[in-house]
Design a protein around this motif. Structure first.
Motif, mmCIF file in Angstrom:
data_model
loop_
_atom_site.group_PDB
_atom_site.id
_atom_site.type_symbol
_atom_site.label_atom_id
_atom_site.label_comp_id
_atom_site.label_asym_id
_atom_site.label_seq_id
_atom_site.Cartn_x
_atom_site.Cartn_y
_atom_site.Cartn_z
ATOM 1 N N GLN A 110 0.827 -1.208 0.000
ATOM 2 C CA GLN A 110 0.000 0.000 0.000
ATOM 3 C C GLN A 110 0.861 1.258 0.000
ATOM 4 O O GLN A 110 1.894 1.324 0.664
ATOM 5 C CB GLN A 110 -0.916 -0.032 1.223
ATOM 6 C CG GLN A 110 -1.806 -1.286 1.203
ATOM 7 C CD GLN A 110 -2.626 -1.465 2.463
ATOM 8 O OE1 GLN A 110 -3.499 -0.671 2.755
ATOM 9 N NE2 GLN A 110 -2.352 -2.519 3.206
ATOM 10 N N LEU A 111 0.397 2.270 -0.771
ATOM 11 C CA LEU A 111 1.159 3.512 -0.934
ATOM 12 C C LEU A 111 0.477 4.626 -0.157
ATOM 13 O O LEU A 111 -0.743 4.811 -0.285
ATOM 14 C CB LEU A 111 1.211 3.893 -2.423
ATOM 15 C CG LEU A 111 1.755 2.822 -3.374
ATOM 16 C CD1 LEU A 111 1.524 3.235 -4.840
ATOM 17 C CD2 LEU A 111 3.250 2.602 -3.115
ATOM 18 N N THR A 112 1.243 5.375 0.642
ATOM 19 C CA THR A 112 0.658 6.494 1.378
ATOM 20 C C THR A 112 1.166 7.817 0.788
ATOM 21 O O THR A 112 2.183 7.853 0.091
ATOM 22 C CB THR A 112 0.988 6.412 2.884
ATOM 23 O OG1 THR A 112 2.394 6.226 3.048
ATOM 24 C CG2 THR A 112 0.253 5.259 3.542
ATOM 25 N N ALA A 113 0.423 8.896 1.074
ATOM 26 C CA ALA A 113 0.668 10.192 0.437
ATOM 27 C C ALA A 113 2.107 10.673 0.646
ATOM 28 O O ALA A 113 2.704 11.288 -0.250
ATOM 29 C CB ALA A 113 -0.317 11.223 0.983
ATOM 30 N N ASP A 114 2.679 10.395 1.813
ATOM 31 C CA ASP A 114 4.036 10.870 2.107
ATOM 32 C C ASP A 114 5.099 10.156 1.272
ATOM 33 O O ASP A 114 6.264 10.567 1.279
ATOM 34 C CB ASP A 114 4.339 10.700 3.603
ATOM 35 C CG ASP A 114 4.106 9.276 4.082
ATOM 36 O OD1 ASP A 114 3.056 8.700 3.733
ATOM 37 O OD2 ASP A 114 4.971 8.734 4.786
ATOM 38 N N MET A 115 4.728 9.090 0.556
ATOM 39 C CA MET A 115 5.709 8.380 -0.278
ATOM 40 C C MET A 115 5.836 9.021 -1.663
ATOM 41 O O MET A 115 6.752 8.699 -2.415
ATOM 42 C CB MET A 115 5.280 6.919 -0.479
ATOM 43 C CG MET A 115 5.228 6.087 0.777
ATOM 44 S SD MET A 115 4.706 4.406 0.352
ATOM 45 C CE MET A 115 4.472 3.711 1.980
ATOM 46 N N GLN A 116 4.891 9.900 -2.020
ATOM 47 C CA GLN A 116 4.871 10.405 -3.401
ATOM 48 C C GLN A 116 5.851 11.566 -3.606
ATOM 49 O O GLN A 116 5.815 12.563 -2.898
ATOM 50 C CB GLN A 116 3.444 10.834 -3.789
ATOM 51 C CG GLN A 116 3.327 11.112 -5.281
ATOM 52 C CD GLN A 116 1.894 11.022 -5.795
ATOM 53 O OE1 GLN A 116 0.949 10.864 -5.012
ATOM 54 N NE2 GLN A 116 1.731 11.128 -7.102
ATOM 55 N N LEU A 117 6.717 11.395 -4.597
ATOM 56 C CA LEU A 117 7.700 12.421 -4.954
ATOM 57 C C LEU A 117 7.172 13.209 -6.148
ATOM 58 O O LEU A 117 6.357 12.715 -6.909
ATOM 59 C CB LEU A 117 9.037 11.772 -5.334
ATOM 60 C CG LEU A 117 9.603 10.736 -4.364
ATOM 61 C CD1 LEU A 117 10.839 10.071 -4.973
ATOM 62 C CD2 LEU A 117 9.962 11.384 -3.023
ATOM 63 N N ASP A 118 7.659 14.442 -6.317
ATOM 64 C CA ASP A 118 7.360 15.200 -7.536
ATOM 65 C C ASP A 118 8.482 16.191 -7.772
ATOM 66 O O ASP A 118 9.514 16.147 -7.087
ATOM 67 C CB ASP A 118 5.979 15.881 -7.448
ATOM 68 C CG ASP A 118 5.879 16.836 -6.268
ATOM 69 O OD1 ASP A 118 6.889 17.506 -5.946
ATOM 70 O OD2 ASP A 118 4.800 16.914 -5.657
ATOM 71 N N ALA A 119 8.272 17.095 -8.733
ATOM 72 C CA ALA A 119 9.339 18.032 -9.121
ATOM 73 C C ALA A 119 9.857 18.827 -7.921
ATOM 74 O O ALA A 119 11.026 19.208 -7.871
ATOM 75 C CB ALA A 119 8.834 18.957 -10.212
ATOM 76 N N ASN A 120 8.980 19.098 -6.947
ATOM 77 C CA ASN A 120 9.392 19.887 -5.775
ATOM 78 C C ASN A 120 9.673 19.031 -4.550
ATOM 79 O O ASN A 120 9.995 19.562 -3.487
ATOM 80 C CB ASN A 120 8.286 20.896 -5.408
ATOM 81 C CG ASN A 120 7.996 21.816 -6.561
ATOM 82 O OD1 ASN A 120 8.916 22.336 -7.190
ATOM 83 N ND2 ASN A 120 6.719 22.000 -6.863
ATOM 84 N N THR A 121 9.496 17.735 -4.678
ATOM 85 C CA THR A 121 9.698 16.836 -3.532
ATOM 86 C C THR A 121 10.712 15.764 -3.891
ATOM 87 O O THR A 121 10.359 14.748 -4.484
ATOM 88 C CB THR A 121 8.352 16.166 -3.125
ATOM 89 O OG1 THR A 121 7.317 17.139 -3.151
ATOM 90 C CG2 THR A 121 8.456 15.523 -1.748
ATOM 91 N N PRO A 122 11.994 15.997 -3.585
ATOM 92 C CA PRO A 122 13.016 14.978 -3.883
ATOM 93 C C PRO A 122 12.985 13.848 -2.862
ATOM 94 O O PRO A 122 12.336 13.964 -1.817
ATOM 95 C CB PRO A 122 14.324 15.770 -3.765
ATOM 96 C CG PRO A 122 14.021 16.882 -2.819
ATOM 97 C CD PRO A 122 12.552 17.194 -2.946
#
Ligand code: OOG
Ligand code: MG
Length: 254
Positions: A78-90
């Motif tokens: 299961q994936l939680t929101a804090d695991m998601q990376l993006d252009a501003n979240t290394p």
């Protein structure tokens, strides 16, 4: 014999302190059913900390992954929101033990899924497909585990990034998947490596989610599983994946 909640607490602490632990299965026997209960406990702790569940991930949907890790069955995490990376979240590598990156394909669910669907039926439940990279980081020493151990450890989930969402094509076969580390090709595979058809991975997700009491809700992300073996990223900063026709997913590891 450690209880379900003791196992969950040990795994949670390991993830928070980056201290790898010994496999449970070397000193005791437990079954897949209780391994998924440990996973549910772990996720409950993350949700209690304020991180909602945003999707699921399939594991061991390719021969390359099964061979690399020495296991022979599919798993779901299961994936939680804090695991998601993006252009501003290394990715913060100092918060990981021994992270590895995997080339994947992501689906976005257009409706809740209650039952078990086949690879044709799932087409009616998806409104986006994208290239995606998963970062796995086993909490076990030397990245070694049994099937029960890895399920309990939420299938080594650590982080993930999803590229731009694309319209759902009727087929996802024969797409080249090229993962690069700091601009150099690190792994090359084909979408065919994912159960001969990535939609089969989504169908398998509906089966395992149903079996182990995991919700599949509208808007959730489903990662189909890696098409190649995973590669360590301790020395890497720029990780990217280009999938034919689906664009590029990328993140920075600092
Ligand atoms: C378990 C997770 C496997 C995949 O894509 O096959 C996985 C592991 O290899 O540590 O995420
Ligand atoms: Mg994966």
């Amino acid at each position: 014999m450690t209880s379900i909640s003791e196992k969950a607490a040990i795994l949670h602490r390991s993830a928070r302190t980056q201290q790898p632990i010994a496999q449970f299965s070397t000193t005791e026997e437990y079954d897949l059913e209780s391994a998924y209960q440990v996973q549910h406990e772990l996720i409950k702790q993350r949700v209690d900390e304020g991180h909602e569940v945003v999707g699921v991930k399939m594991g061991f949907t390719s021969h390359a992954k099964m061979e690399q890790m020495g296991v022979s069955d599919m798993i779901i995490g299961q994936l939680t929101a804090d695991m998601q990376l993006d252009a501003n979240t290394p990715l913060n590598k100092s918060e990981c033990c021994h992270p590895r990156a995997e080339p994947e394909i992501a689906f976005r669910l257009s409706k809740d899924i209650e039952g078990v669907l086949d690879a044709q039926e799932v087409l009616d439940y998806v409104d986006g497909v994208a290239s995606a990279i998963e970062v796995i980081d086993s909490r076990y020493e030397n990245f070694k585990f049994s099937l029960e151990d890895v399920v309990a450890d939420n299938c080594s989930s650590c982080a993930f990034v999803v590229g731009p969402w694309c319209e759902v094509p009727l087929g996802l076969n024969g797409l080249d998947m090229i993962m690069s580390f700091d601009g150099a090709v690190e792994a090359e595979g084909s979408s065919d490596a994912i159960l001969d058809n990535p939609f089969e991975a989504l169908a398998a997700a509906t089966r395992l989610a149903h079996q182990y009491g995991i919700d599949l809700k509208k808007g959730m992300i489903v990662l189909a599983g890696a098409s190649t073996a995973a590669s360590f990223i301790k020395q890497t900063t720029d990780v990217s994946l280009k999938v034919d026709g689906l664009g590029t997913a990328a993140f920075k590891a600092l």
